[in-house]
Design an enzyme around this catalytic site. Structure first.
Site, PDB file in Angstrom:
ATOM      1  N   ARG A 188       0.794  -1.318   0.014  1.00 31.99           N
ATOM      2  CA  ARG A 188      -0.176  -0.069   0.040  1.00 31.99           C
ATOM      3  C   ARG A 188       0.749   1.306   0.011  1.00 31.99           C
ATOM      4  O   ARG A 188       0.752   2.423   0.607  1.00 31.99           O
ATOM      5  CB  ARG A 188      -0.810   0.074   1.297  1.00 31.99           C
ATOM      6  CG  ARG A 188      -1.692  -1.063   1.361  1.00 31.99           C
ATOM      7  CD  ARG A 188      -2.737  -1.444  -0.006  1.00 31.99           C
ATOM      8  NE  ARG A 188      -3.517  -2.600  -0.036  1.00 31.99           N
ATOM      9  CZ  ARG A 188      -3.219  -3.611  -0.409  1.00 31.99           C
ATOM     10  NH1 ARG A 188      -2.098  -3.839  -1.376  1.00 31.99           N
ATOM     11  NH2 ARG A 188      -3.757  -4.817  -0.298  1.00 31.99           N
ATOM     12  N   SER A 261     -11.441   0.091   3.336  1.00 32.85           N
ATOM     13  CA  SER A 261     -10.456  -0.467   4.354  1.00 32.85           C
ATOM     14  C   SER A 261      -9.973   0.694   5.014  1.00 32.85           C
ATOM     15  O   SER A 261      -9.192   1.277   4.346  1.00 32.85           O
ATOM     16  CB  SER A 261      -9.566  -1.520   3.982  1.00 32.85           C
ATOM     17  OG  SER A 261     -10.270  -2.785   3.621  1.00 32.85           O
ATOM     18  N   GLU A 357      -5.186   3.945   6.242  1.00 37.54           N
ATOM     19  CA  GLU A 357      -4.985   4.083   4.974  1.00 37.54           C
ATOM     20  C   GLU A 357      -5.413   5.362   4.344  1.00 37.54           C
ATOM     21  O   GLU A 357      -4.351   6.040   3.490  1.00 37.54           O
ATOM     22  CB  GLU A 357      -5.575   2.780   4.022  1.00 37.54           C
ATOM     23  CG  GLU A 357      -5.169   1.563   4.290  1.00 37.54           C
ATOM     24  CD  GLU A 357      -5.723   0.471   3.109  1.00 37.54           C
ATOM     25  OE1 GLU A 357      -6.127   0.874   2.237  1.00 37.54           O
ATOM     26  OE2 GLU A 357      -5.673  -0.535   3.307  1.00 37.54           O
TER      27      GLU A 357
END
Length: 372
Positions: A188, A261, A357
């Site tokens: 990520r 998420s 995130e």
């Protein structure tokens, strides 16, 4: 710094004559961003320009009114939390285009404009018998944001299918091409979240879809699907299964606001994992090739009792603890207060710090970062 693998596509043009660019762009003022972020959080941008090609960026740079303003690059708004208004220029990326550039013996090369929907690209490739992206179905956001986050799901990451991309430098207006090694992809993560954060805008992305097609079935749900299937799995079959599973677990942003998420799955050392597993034998984990362990953030959050709970207008989804949601009138600061409480709870029990995130923005301090 851009390395030698990147080349200046404007070089020849600048040598032979001055490039003609748009003299102006349409500047929207005091723009409501509530419908431009999937969390549905209230915020306003002082200025907004919709970018449909490289010349829009060059016109912005040349504009005396907005050329020197702090900037924020916004794609589909699916990976951002607005905690207040932005006294800045928002560059809304809307570069279009879907093309099959090349058919090689070992791969199809597909190009997509940065403003295209990522899931729309996956559907477009499969409709044209160009498989390889089916594991990444139903991930929200735009094509241009996918490399920034190095999106991934069901055993596949964008980096596994990446060929190259084009950027426009926000300081000079020059267009350059970056290849996989230039992007420094990680979990990520990419160079666009670090060294190049805020310095460029992605306009087009090219993907390499391997030939012949081979299914990626490393993820447990897909391995079970393969074991249960009588006939060989097809790309469409895997696509349908993943869409079904994601829809059963994740909220539809059209019905309830979220950023998907919210936390990354934390990675810990083998020694830390062994100590933790002695106290928590049921902890969900995945072993990594380098000997570290990845923990399921959703399991950690649910184990701390957060699933389905609310704080103010924000809450934890009742089917997937990894997803924070807008219960109707949430503000960004309520979302972040809930996230902080979850982080503290998980750290106190497991000694693991969860990392969010989404990009969090509420003024000018955090600007010049790209968003999905």
């Amino acid at each position: 710094m851009l390395n030698s693998n990147m080349y200046d596509k404007d070089g020849p043009a600048r040598k032979t004559g001055r490039r003609e660019v748009k003299s102006a762009v349409l500047i929207e003022k005091q723009v409501n961003l509530e419908t431009l972020n999937t969390f549905g959080l209230p915020a306003r941008a002082a200025f907004l320009v919709r970018v449909t090609d490289e010349d829009d960026v060059r016109a912005i740079i040349a504009d005396r009114m907005i050329g020197s303003l702090p900037r924020f690059i916004l794609g589909g708004g699916s990976n951002v939390v607005f905690t207040g208004d932005l006294q800045a220029l928002v560059l809304k990326v809307e570069v279009p285009g879907l093309d099959l550039l090349e058919t090689r013996p070992d791969a199809w090369i597909v190009q997509a404009g940065a403003g295209e929907s990522w899931h729309g690209l996956v559907e477009w490739t499969l409709a044209r018998d160009l498989p390889g992206l089916e594991n990444l179905a139903l991930i929200p956001g735009t094509v241009g944001a996918a490399p920034v986050q190095n999106i991934g799901a069901y055993g596949l990451e964008l980096a596994d299918r990446f060929e190259s991309l084009d950027i426009v430098e926000l300081a000079t207006g020059r267009t350059r091409t970056l290849f996989r090694e230039d992007c420094r992809f990680g979990y990520r993560d990419s160079i666009f979240k670090r060294d190049l954060a805020g310095t460029c805008l992605i306009t087009r992305v090219r993907l390499r879809l391997p030939r012949p097609w081979q299914p990626v079935l490393d993820y447990p749900d897909l391995a079970r699907l393969a074991a249960e299937s009588v006939a060989p799995l097809t790309p469409i079959g895997i696509f349908d299964r993943i869409c079904s599973v994601r829809r059963s677990k994740l909220p539809d942003p059209a019905e309830i606001g979220s950023a998907g998420s919210f936390f990354k799955n934390p990675v810990i050392s083998a020694a830390q994992f062994r100590a933790l597993a002695e106290r928590e034998p049921g902890i969900v984990h995945f072993s990594l090739p380098d000997g570290d362990y990845k923990l399921a953030a959703g399991w950690l959050i649910e184990a701390c009792g957060w699933k389905g709970r609310n704080m103010g207008g924000a809450g934890v989804h009742d089917r997937q603890a990894l997803v924070l949601v807008n219960r109707g009138q949430a503000r960004g600061r309520e979302v972040m207060a809930l996230a902080a409480a979850i982080q503290e709870s998980v750290f106190n029990r497991f000694g693991v710090l969860l990392e969010p995130e989404p990009i969090v923005l509420g003024g000018t301090d955090d600007l010049l970062s790209p968003s999905r």
